[in-house]
Design a protein around this motif. Structure first.
Motif, PDB file in Angstrom:
ATOM      1  N   THR A 161     -11.529   5.165   0.391  1.00  0.00           N
ATOM      2  CA  THR A 161     -12.089   4.655   1.643  1.00  0.00           C
ATOM      3  C   THR A 161     -12.083   3.139   1.620  1.00  0.00           C
ATOM      4  OG1 THR A 161     -14.364   4.667   0.802  1.00  0.00           O
ATOM      5  CG2 THR A 161     -13.591   6.659   1.961  1.00  0.00           C
ATOM      6  N   GLY A 162     -11.998   2.566   2.795  1.00  0.00           N
ATOM      7  CA  GLY A 162     -12.090   1.120   2.963  1.00  0.00           C
ATOM      8  C   GLY A 162     -12.784   0.854   4.277  1.00  0.00           C
ATOM      9  N   HIS A 163     -12.647  -0.364   4.766  1.00  0.00           N
ATOM     10  CA  HIS A 163     -13.293  -0.729   6.028  1.00  0.00           C
ATOM     11  C   HIS A 163     -12.275  -1.339   6.973  1.00  0.00           C
ATOM     12  CE1 HIS A 163     -17.268   0.167   4.518  1.00  0.00           C
ATOM     13  NE2 HIS A 163     -17.074  -0.620   3.466  1.00  0.00           N
ATOM     14  N   ALA A 164     -12.596  -1.271   8.250  1.00  0.00           N
ATOM     15  CA  ALA A 164     -11.734  -1.888   9.254  1.00  0.00           C
ATOM     16  C   ALA A 164     -11.589  -3.368   8.929  1.00  0.00           C
ATOM     17  CB  ALA A 164     -12.338  -1.696  10.643  1.00  0.00           C
ATOM     18  N   GLY A 165     -10.350  -3.830   8.924  1.00  0.00           N
ATOM     19  CA  GLY A 165     -10.077  -5.214   8.550  1.00  0.00           C
ATOM     20  C   GLY A 165      -9.506  -5.354   7.161  1.00  0.00           C
ATOM     21  N   ASP A 166      -9.590  -4.281   6.344  1.00  0.00           N
ATOM     22  CA  ASP A 166      -9.018  -4.297   4.992  1.00  0.00           C
ATOM     23  C   ASP A 166      -7.505  -4.177   5.048  1.00  0.00           C
ATOM     24  OD1 ASP A 166     -10.783  -4.598   2.801  1.00  0.00           O
ATOM     25  OD2 ASP A 166     -11.608  -2.591   3.124  1.00  0.00           O
ATOM     26  N   THR A 167      -6.859  -4.765   4.076  1.00  0.00           N
ATOM     27  CA  THR A 167      -5.473  -4.411   3.777  1.00  0.00           C
ATOM     28  C   THR A 167      -5.498  -3.311   2.725  1.00  0.00           C
ATOM     29  OG1 THR A 167      -5.240  -6.022   1.988  1.00  0.00           O
ATOM     30  CG2 THR A 167      -4.699  -6.765   4.226  1.00  0.00           C
ATOM     31  N   LEU A 168      -4.366  -2.684   2.513  1.00  0.00           N
ATOM     32  CA  LEU A 168      -4.282  -1.667   1.476  1.00  0.00           C
ATOM     33  C   LEU A 168      -4.628  -2.275   0.125  1.00  0.00           C
ATOM     34  CD1 LEU A 168      -3.537   1.212   0.585  1.00  0.00           C
ATOM     35  CD2 LEU A 168      -1.151   0.469   0.453  1.00  0.00           C
ATOM     36  N   ALA A 169      -4.180  -3.498  -0.116  1.00  0.00           N
ATOM     37  CA  ALA A 169      -4.468  -4.161  -1.391  1.00  0.00           C
ATOM     38  C   ALA A 169      -5.957  -4.408  -1.552  1.00  0.00           C
ATOM     39  CB  ALA A 169      -3.689  -5.463  -1.485  1.00  0.00           C
ATOM     40  N   SER A 170      -6.594  -4.952  -0.531  1.00  0.00           N
ATOM     41  CA  SER A 170      -8.020  -5.261  -0.662  1.00  0.00           C
ATOM     42  C   SER A 170      -8.852  -3.994  -0.795  1.00  0.00           C
ATOM     43  CB  SER A 170      -8.499  -6.100   0.526  1.00  0.00           C
ATOM     44  OG  SER A 170      -8.466  -5.362   1.740  1.00  0.00           O
ATOM     45  N   ALA A 171      -8.469  -2.936  -0.063  1.00  0.00           N
ATOM     46  CA  ALA A 171      -9.228  -1.681  -0.141  1.00  0.00           C
ATOM     47  C   ALA A 171      -9.090  -1.044  -1.518  1.00  0.00           C
ATOM     48  CB  ALA A 171      -8.754  -0.722   0.945  1.00  0.00           C
ATOM     49  N   LEU A 172      -7.885  -1.061  -2.088  1.00  0.00           N
ATOM     50  CA  LEU A 172      -7.705  -0.482  -3.424  1.00  0.00           C
ATOM     51  C   LEU A 172      -8.424  -1.315  -4.480  1.00  0.00           C
ATOM     52  CD1 LEU A 172      -3.966   0.652  -3.253  1.00  0.00           C
ATOM     53  CD2 LEU A 172      -5.990   2.122  -3.337  1.00  0.00           C
ATOM     54  N   LEU A 173      -8.352  -2.638  -4.359  1.00  0.00           N
ATOM     55  CA  LEU A 173      -9.095  -3.490  -5.299  1.00  0.00           C
ATOM     56  C   LEU A 173     -10.587  -3.207  -5.211  1.00  0.00           C
ATOM     57  CD1 LEU A 173      -7.262  -6.927  -4.913  1.00  0.00           C
ATOM     58  CD2 LEU A 173      -7.299  -5.485  -6.960  1.00  0.00           C
ATOM     59  N   LEU A 196      -3.813  -1.113 -11.017  1.00  0.00           N
ATOM     60  CA  LEU A 196      -2.403  -0.815 -11.257  1.00  0.00           C
ATOM     61  C   LEU A 196      -1.767  -0.359  -9.942  1.00  0.00           C
ATOM     62  CD1 LEU A 196      -0.054  -0.454 -13.266  1.00  0.00           C
ATOM     63  CD2 LEU A 196      -0.897   1.864 -13.699  1.00  0.00           C
ATOM     64  N   PHE A 197      -0.788  -1.128  -9.449  1.00  0.00           N
ATOM     65  CA  PHE A 197      -0.197  -0.861  -8.146  1.00  0.00           C
ATOM     66  C   PHE A 197       1.253  -0.411  -8.219  1.00  0.00           C
ATOM     67  CE2 PHE A 197      -3.920  -2.910  -6.762  1.00  0.00           C
ATOM     68  CZ  PHE A 197      -4.070  -2.738  -5.389  1.00  0.00           C
ATOM     69  N   GLY A 198       1.961  -0.785  -9.265  1.00  0.00           N
ATOM     70  CA  GLY A 198       3.378  -0.450  -9.312  1.00  0.00           C
ATOM     71  C   GLY A 198       3.985  -0.776 -10.654  1.00  0.00           C
ATOM     72  N   ARG A 199       5.308  -0.641 -10.708  1.00  0.00           N
ATOM     73  CA  ARG A 199       6.074  -0.947 -11.916  1.00  0.00           C
ATOM     74  C   ARG A 199       7.171  -1.936 -11.565  1.00  0.00           C
ATOM     75  NH1 ARG A 199       4.364   1.165 -17.056  1.00  0.00           N
ATOM     76  NH2 ARG A 199       2.842   2.776 -16.527  1.00  0.00           N
TER      77      ARG A 199
END
Length: 998
Positions: free
Chosen positions: A28-40, A46-49
């Motif tokens: 879950t995240g909030h309106a206004g988040d990017t995928l990066a900010s929500a995952l952080l 860890l996001f990728g290789r």
């Protein structure tokens, strides 16, 4: 509360919870988040290789410059790969996947590549291409043995196979002032220009205008920066002469102040409105452009600098101030300039523990020391980070004393516990668009950065792009640039450089790399290390362009936004030269990746225009089978019930050869060449003379390109002393027109000649066969058409049933023939009249298949033989090469290679097994069906010849004329056609031309 979400702050809407999926896990995240900010915020690091070594990678930036955190967005069966998680706005139902890993992100078998690091160093692709022959594999080169595995491992994300259901659209916009970037400088530029009455477009790649003000700690005009920006945006929205384009990336700057941009209209929506496009591509034409594109922070190069948890300092500042996300709990900061201290202040204020600030400089500004004293556990000046510790996440760092003078570390390393390391190697002004529209960037030693070049178009720069990192100065520059742009009188770059108002020094120490044992990455996405850059130098790749291609530095999806300057600095040090002498690669469009859908927009499927001749409806009504010939729809055959295509064209051919037929030739290119110098111009364009052509006569002409190869052929009719009508082949009509216009505009502008394309103004019908004159005589009034009145290549004017016509006696079929031209509006009427007038003579309409059959029998050439590789001599048209005058191509046509005896020359081919032949089939001297090889030429056209009763063709064969009477074989493995042939003259039928002169 999410593990890393600060208890307060940020511009997200904490009242709206968004649910999304990453690698199959719900978050879950909030309106206004990017995928990066929500995952952080959820504790994901860890996001990728990475591309080559498959090393674990986390978020490094907070914007379009992200090299590591690339994801694939999944929407049903549609997959869009390689999207930076930092630019993806989350919405309910968003599904994203990590990339470049198997079977999972945490346990990726590709990470075994790290064991072969020495084998996968810079240039390993090239070395594999040139690798030794492997004996046990029977002469196989190394590349052939490795190609399958390399190709399987190459690439990042995988695109899906499903059709994209989204709609894309195009827009054209015109404005007085285009402002690119909506930070403080851009907002003020737009406001000043708009208040002057100019039509303004303000484009901002982020969702919310305001730029760095959205995550700044400072106050502007007595209010928080984000609130100030929101107020400024509100004022602009109220103005009718301002168009705001958020989520819009201006990606290309072209001539005449034409810029390309992509607006992401619905990427942030879970349910787009009906008919709403996903992306909208803008072509913007502006009187003046203001570039307020800001600057991008650079990393530092040191061992272990790619471990998840290593992030740019200003990115961390943005995550905490805009998204309310702490990138770590115990944070260390490593810098060579003062700007990173802002991040320390913001993170401390949000509740993070700042364990240390490690500064390469021994002496720092008083402002920096004051911040350090208030927020930091340790302030280590004159030190460097020499390693990071941990597995798939930073757990600690190692630091050593550092001497700037010698750029070396000394003493014993010590360890510090930290779960996040923020780095700052200074700032690179975002000069990409300025570079596309200008000259070479300018290196400024004080800033250790490239600044915009002098403009070659009408643009101005304002804000951090000019090297000024003061918000107040950005506002001042923006206001001045906007007012100046509205005047549209000149374009100059902004002032360089201005000290920061809050006394924090943005000028970095000239150190980009810390030399210590271990892999130190320059280009994180492509796994280019500092050692790779030095290896390129040792192997002779000293040009920055060669460095880029040999190492792939800067060729990743972020296009070197973080790696460019550090890579150049390392190369410069290796060469022993200053960075300006080493130079920089030129920035090219696009600034950021652009979806193919946006580029194509509504132009998908078969987007070619459909061109129909004036007689098209008659052809359809009378049973014609049509096909596309270039852009035109032309009759192939007029088939009878039960006839095959071959039976139909054989019947039509026999009817023409034995009586009379009518074919639509409206598609021939037609160009009016007029003016006092028209005849002289044609002499220069054609290989043969046209200035001697009498009025009322036509002549066959041949054009060469400047390199001596044949461009086109056709007839040109002299209608008056200064009035010619040139005809071209259907396929080359546009190409010839462009060629002629170029010659008049650039090569011979002094010639008084005017060109007009009149292809669509004339309808044309060729009436052919022994009885063609009789049909014409029965239909035409106002002129005689007997041999005296209308000799071969003569022109007369008359009427057919009241419609004015122009008739030229010439032949493509080899029979007595005439081309009848009339205005396009009379085309069907004239055609129908000729068909009715020919009923008593057995007239038939015939299509391209019969026309092609007759031209093959006659040995005439078309585009199949004029393929851009043949000369006049190859086609036995050297009799048309004038020795009395120069012409386009005459200087180059006698080059040694174009006179070689073994060149491909035009010949005729007869099938000895009397089976059909196919255009494109190869001619070989020795047949080997299992291993086809040894081609000596190829078939250009083939048909069944009613005259010969055999399958025949035209071909281009090495040393063709010398092979007349010899035997060979046709080898067509794709269509499994092999068989014996005889090579003969290309003149199968009536070589003396007696029939067309009859």
């Amino acid at each position: 509360m999410s593990p890393r979400r600060a208890t307060a702050g940020g511009r997200i809407d904490r009242q709206r919870t968004i649910r999304f999926t990453f690698d199959g896990h719900q978050f879950t995240g909030h309106a206004g988040d990017t995928l990066a900010s929500a995952l952080l915020a959820n504790g994901v690091t860890l996001f990728g290789r990475s591309f080559k070594y498959h090393r674990p990678r986390g978020v490094m930036t907070a914007g379009v410059n992200e090299p590591n955190a690339l994801v694939t967005i999944v929407n049903g069966g549609v997959r869009e790969p390689n999207i930076p998680a930092t630019t993806v706005e989350i919405f309910d139902g968003l599904t994203a996947e990590s990339q470049n890993r198997f079977p999972t992100l945490s346990y990726d078998i590709g990470a075994l590549n790290q064991l072969g690091g020495r084998l996968l160093s810079a240039g390993f692709y090239y070395k594999t291409f040139m690798g030794p022959v492997i004996g046990p594999l029977k002469g196989t080169r190394l590349w052939m043995a490795c190609e399958y595995f390399i190709r399987r491992a190459a690439g990042l994300g995988s695109a899906g196979l499903e059709k994209d259901p989204a709609r894309y659209e195009r827009m054209n916009a015109f404005c007085d002032v285009l402002v690119v970037g909506s930070g403080p400088a851009g907002l003020m530029a737009a406001q000043a220009a708009a208040e002057s009455g100019a039509r303004v477009i303000l484009a901002e790649l982020e969702a919310v205008p305001g730029g760095s003000a959205n995550w700044s700690d400072e106050a502007i005009d007595g209010m928080p920066a984000a609130k100030w920006a929101s107020s400024a945006v509100g004022k602009l929205k109220a103005l009718e002469n301002v168009r705001l384009l958020p989520r819009t990336t201006v990606w290309g700057y072209y001539d005449d102040n034409t810029l390309a941009a992509v607006e992401r209209v619905t990427d942030h929506k879970s349910a787009p409105a009906k008919g709403e496009p996903r992306h909208r591509h803008w072509t913007i034409r502006a009187q003046t452009v203001v570039l307020a594109t800001g600057a991008l922070e650079r990393p530092l190069v040191f061992p272990g600098n790619d471990r998840p948890g290593v992030m740019l300092a200003d990115a961390a500042r943005r995550y905490v101030n805009q998204f309310g996300v702490l990138p770590g709990e115990k944070i260390a900061i490593f810098t060579n300039n003062d700007s990173a201290y802002r991040a320390a202040h913001a993170l401390k204020k949000a509740g993070a523990a700042i364990v240390a600030i490690i500064d390469l400089r021994r002496e720092v500004s008083d402002a920096a020391r004051q911040i350090a004293a208030s927020v930091v556990g340790e302030h280590l000046t004159g030190h460097a980070v020499v390693a990071t510790e941990g597995g798939k996440q930073v757990s600690g760092i190692k630091v050593q004393p550092f001497d700037i003078a010698t750029a070396s570390v000394s003493g014993d390393p010590r360890s510090l516990h930290a779960d996040c390391l923020l780095v700052s190697g200074g700032w690179s002004p975002t000069i990409h668009l300025a570079s596309q529209a200008g000259l070479k960037p300018v290196w400024i030693e004080q800033l250790q950065a490239f600044l915009p070049p002098q403009p070659t178009q009408k643009w101005l720069a304002a804000g951090a792009i000019t090297g000024s990192f003061s918000t107040q100065e950005a506002i001042s520059q923006g206001h001045a640039a906007g007012a100046k742009a509205a005047d549209s009188k000149s374009a100059e770059p902004g002032d360089l450089p201005i000290a920061d108002a809050d006394s924090l020094d943005p000028c970095p120490a000239p150190i980009f790399e810390i030399k210590a044992p271990g892999k130190a990455f320059v280009d994180h996405q492509h796994d280019v290390t500092a050692d790779d850059v030095r290896l390129a130098h040792r192997e002779g790749f000293v040009s920055v362009e060669h460095l880029k291609r040999y190492t792939t530095l800067g060729m990743a999806t972020d296009q070197g936004k973080t790696s460019n300057v550090p890579g150049l600095a390392i190369m410069a040090e290796t060469l022993g030269k200053p960075i300006p002498e080493v130079g920089t690669t030129r920035f090219r469009p696009p600034f950021a990746p652009v979806s193919v859908g946006a580029l194509a927009a509504e132009r998908y499927g078969d987007i070619r225009p459909e061109r129909l001749t004036p007689m098209h409806d008659w052809h359809v009504e009378n049973g014609a089978t049509l096909y596309a010939a270039g852009l035109w729809h032309r009759p192939m055959i007029y088939g009878l019930a039960g006839e095959t295509v071959e039976q139909a064209y054989v019947r039509e051919t026999k009817a023409v050869r034995g009586g009379v037929g009518l074919v639509d030739v409206s598609t021939l290119g037609k160009i009016a060449v007029q003016g006092p110098d028209a005849a002289a111009f044609l002499d220069r364009v054609y290989t043969n003379m046209f200035s001697t052509l009498a009025v009322g006569k036509a002549r066959y002409g041949l054009m060469l390109r400047e390199d001596g190869f044949v461009l086109d052929d056709g007839t040109t009719w002299r209608l008056g002393e200064h009035d010619f009508l040139m005809t071209t082949t259907t396929a080359n009509a546009g190409k010839v027109m462009q060629h002629l216009e170029y010659l008049l505009d650039v090569v011979w502008p002094e010639l008084r000649v005017h060109l007009t394309s009149v292809t669509d103004q004339w309808a044309g019908a060729a009436i052919s066969g022994p009885k063609s004159r009789e049909v014409l005589a029965a239909c035409v009034t106002g002129t005689a058409v007997d041999n005296d009145a209308l000799p071969f290549m003569g022109i007369v004017h008359g009427e057919i049933d009241g419609a004015p016509v122009m008739i030229c006696r010439l032949s493509f079929s080899g029979e007595l023939a005439y081309e009848v031209y009339c205005g396009a509006g009379h085309g069907t009427h004239v055609w129908a009249t000729l068909m009715k007038g020919g009923e008593n003579f057995g007239i038939v309409p015939y299509g391209l298949e019969a026309l092609g059959t007759m031209r093959i029998e006659k040995g005439h050439v078309t585009g199949a033989e004029i393929d851009g590789r043949t000369t006049a001599r190859d086609l036995h048209l050297d009799w048309m090469l004038s020795k009395k005058k120069p012409f386009i191509g005459s200087a180059m046509m006698d080059r040694e290679g174009l006179l070689a005896e073994d060149r491909l020359q035009l010949v005729g081919i007869i099938s000895l097994d009397n089976r059909p032949l196919n255009g494109g089939a190869h001619i070989v001297e020795h047949l080997d069906e299992a291993n086809p090889h040894g081609s000596i030429g190829h078939l250009t056209a083939a048909c069944y010849s009613p005259v010969l009763g055999r399958y025949i063709g035209l071909a281009l064969v090495s040393g063709g004329k010398a092979r007349h009477g010899s035997r060979a074989f046709v080898s067509d493995p794709l269509r499994r056609r092999f068989g014996p042939i005889e090579i003969v003259s290309h003149h199968f039928y009536d070589p003396e031309g007696s029939r067309m002169h009859g």
